[in-house]
Scaffold this active site. Structure first.
Site, mmCIF file in Angstrom:
data_model
loop_
_atom_site.group_PDB
_atom_site.id
_atom_site.type_symbol
_atom_site.label_atom_id
_atom_site.label_comp_id
_atom_site.label_asym_id
_atom_site.label_seq_id
_atom_site.Cartn_x
_atom_site.Cartn_y
_atom_site.Cartn_z
ATOM 1 N N ASP A 1 0.830 -1.188 0.000
ATOM 2 C CA ASP A 1 0.000 0.000 0.000
ATOM 3 C C ASP A 1 0.872 1.248 0.000
ATOM 4 O O ASP A 1 1.598 1.504 0.961
ATOM 5 C CB ASP A 1 -0.906 -0.004 1.238
ATOM 6 C CG ASP A 1 -1.890 1.155 1.254
ATOM 7 O OD1 ASP A 1 -2.008 1.853 0.227
ATOM 8 O OD2 ASP A 1 -2.551 1.347 2.291
ATOM 9 N N ASP B 1 -2.169 5.955 -5.763
ATOM 10 C CA ASP B 1 -2.495 5.086 -4.629
ATOM 11 C C ASP B 1 -2.740 3.660 -5.098
ATOM 12 O O ASP B 1 -3.687 3.399 -5.841
ATOM 13 C CB ASP B 1 -3.715 5.610 -3.886
ATOM 14 C CG ASP B 1 -3.988 4.851 -2.597
ATOM 15 O OD1 ASP B 1 -3.010 4.352 -1.988
ATOM 16 O OD2 ASP B 1 -5.156 4.747 -2.199
#
Length: 456
Positions: free
Chosen positions: A145, A340
């Site tokens: 992430d 992201d």
């Protein structure tokens, strides 16, 4: 002979239908894809394209529900469920950025490659890598992430943890494990910390409301054939929310903060990393620490916020559909965007999304419209179609960087794979669907984000 003639006639009719459907358009402004590819069926696993080289370690990424996944799964989540969780994450990121004034922020200005896998078998569309933790090394399958800094794995003893496919990490069985004290510098850099029995305690909170907490620690991390000594991570002993539904061992943070894997290893491998997110469950990608910054023709300045250092910002300036640039005022993009890997769908300013949706519909007139699905409002009925043609979509970033999206990054299911923010002042997010098949370079030292098409 008659069967051959029928086949030729069928091919001719198909070709004429395509010409009629796109009369007046350059066929190069369309992408063609089989309808079956929209369903992400896979029966075998392909290896990442990265060729091995000295000093480089490759770790693959995989789909959760695909044959590449090391995490077994039984019930695949519906797309609607994944999008609901994705919406919570996007809203959380926007709230975190609400205090940043004006735009995406100010620019700040030997390799390790780890394969990556799309994590649909873990009830999200996040991507997975497999690493080794401790001495002796225990295999751990972890989400990656770019929006998180603190890495963590579930540890024994665990008062409230989810079941996982890998063995639970036992700190007492690792000869190199060490817990940080409450007065250590590593503990002091944590945003949310506590103290228990003189040991540093960490807490992480995610956009979907999930939380995790435990002891902040260090141990040896194995990335392929390379090792990272004294890697700082959280030993998770309690979780809540959607974390309890996952089957991974934990999460690997790749954000821009001090606690992330990328920052911790910058002194060893350099201030650049890259990844390629695979498009299907049957394909693999990779994660590279210390990535080479040359060879990326398409680059855009990286924007960093001193208030929210975890995120890597970029400035989207225009959108092209079918090779034509849309008439979107520059002011619509002034809030900036972030890259992201943990958000599924790209969020656009409302003005920009409206223009994109209208132009895309105009190029899809040959297909009947379908009912909206969750956050998707631009959907089509592909019933009876063996293949579909869709207009190309390109994102144009500052510095003249034009990213021509792969077909996998344009359509998800049977819908346009973008969503609108509530207005033009909210932060945009470039999600992982649009990043698929590109090697995405995060050149933190050079202050740039790069894109290389067809890397996985």
């Amino acid at each position: 002979m008659a069967s051959v003639s029928k086949l030729l006639l069928l091919l001719l009719c198909t070709y004429l239908h395509t010409l009629i459907a796109h009369a007046g358009d350059d066929l190069r402004s369309y992408k063609f894809l089989p309808v079956g590819s929209l369903k992400s069926a896979a029966v075998s696993c392909s290896l990442p394209k990265v060729a091995p080289s000295s000093g480089v370690v490759t770790v693959p990424l995989h789909h959760r529900h695909g044959p590449c996944s090391t995490v077994p799964s039984t019930n695949a989540p519906t797309l609607e469920n994944m999008l609901r969780r994705d919406q919570l994450r996007a809203a959380y990121i926007t709230r975190k950025y609400s205090g940043v004034n004006g735009s995406a922020g100010d620019v700040e200005g030997s390799d390790v490659t780890v394969p990556t896998t799309l994590g649909t078998s873990l009830d999200t569309l996040e991507y997975l890598i497999t690493v080794g933790m401790g001495s002796p090394a225990v295999t751990q399958t972890m989400l990656i992430d770019t929006g998180s800094d603190v890495s963590w794995v579930q540890c024994k003893p665990c008062s409230q943890c989810h079941s996982q496919a890998d063995s639970l990490f036992d700190p007492s069985s690792s000869s190199t494990y060490s817990a940080f004290s409450c007065t250590s510098a590593a503990c002091a850099q944590l945003r949310q910390r506590g103290c228990s029995s003189s040991q540093c305690q960490y807490t992480v909170k995610y956009g979907d409301g999930s939380t995790g907490s435990g002891t902040y620690s260090s141990d040896v991390l194995a990335l392929g054939s390379s090792t990272v000594e004294n890697f700082q991570f959280g030993c998770s002993q309690s979780e809540s929310g959607n974390l309890l539904q996952d089957q991974t061992a934990g999460l690997m943070g790749l954000g821009g903060g001090a606690e992330s894997l990328a920052t911790q290893t910058a002194g060893t491998f350099g201030k650049a990393f890259s990844y390629c997110l695979p498009p299907t469950p049957g394909s693999s990608g990779f994660l590279t620490l210390g990535a080479a910054t040359s060879g990326f023709v398409v680059k855009t300045p990286m924007l960093r916020s001193t208030q929210v250092p975890s995120y890597y910002g970029v400035l989207l300036q225009a959108i092209r559909v079918g090779g034509r640039q849309l008439n979107i005022p520059a002011s619509a993009f002034s809030a900036g965007s972030i890259m992201d890997s943990g958000t599924i769908i790209t969020r656009l300013p409302r003005t920009a999304y409206s223009a994109l949706s209208s132009a895309f519909k105009a190029g899809m007139k040959q297909y009947p419209p379908a009912q909206p699905m969750g956050i998707f409002d631009t959907c089509f009925d592909f019933s009876g179609q063996s293949s579909v043609s869709i207009p190309t979509v390109a994102l144009v970033f500052s510095g003249g960087a034009v990213v021509d999206l792969a077909s996998d990054g344009i359509i998800l299911g049977s819908c346009l794979a973008f969503a609108a923010n509530s207005d033009d002042t909210s932060l945009g997010i470039i999600g992982n669907v649009q990043q698929r098949t590109f090697e995405v370079l995060y050149d933190v030292g050079g202050g740039a984000v790069g894109f290389k098409a067809g890397a996985c």
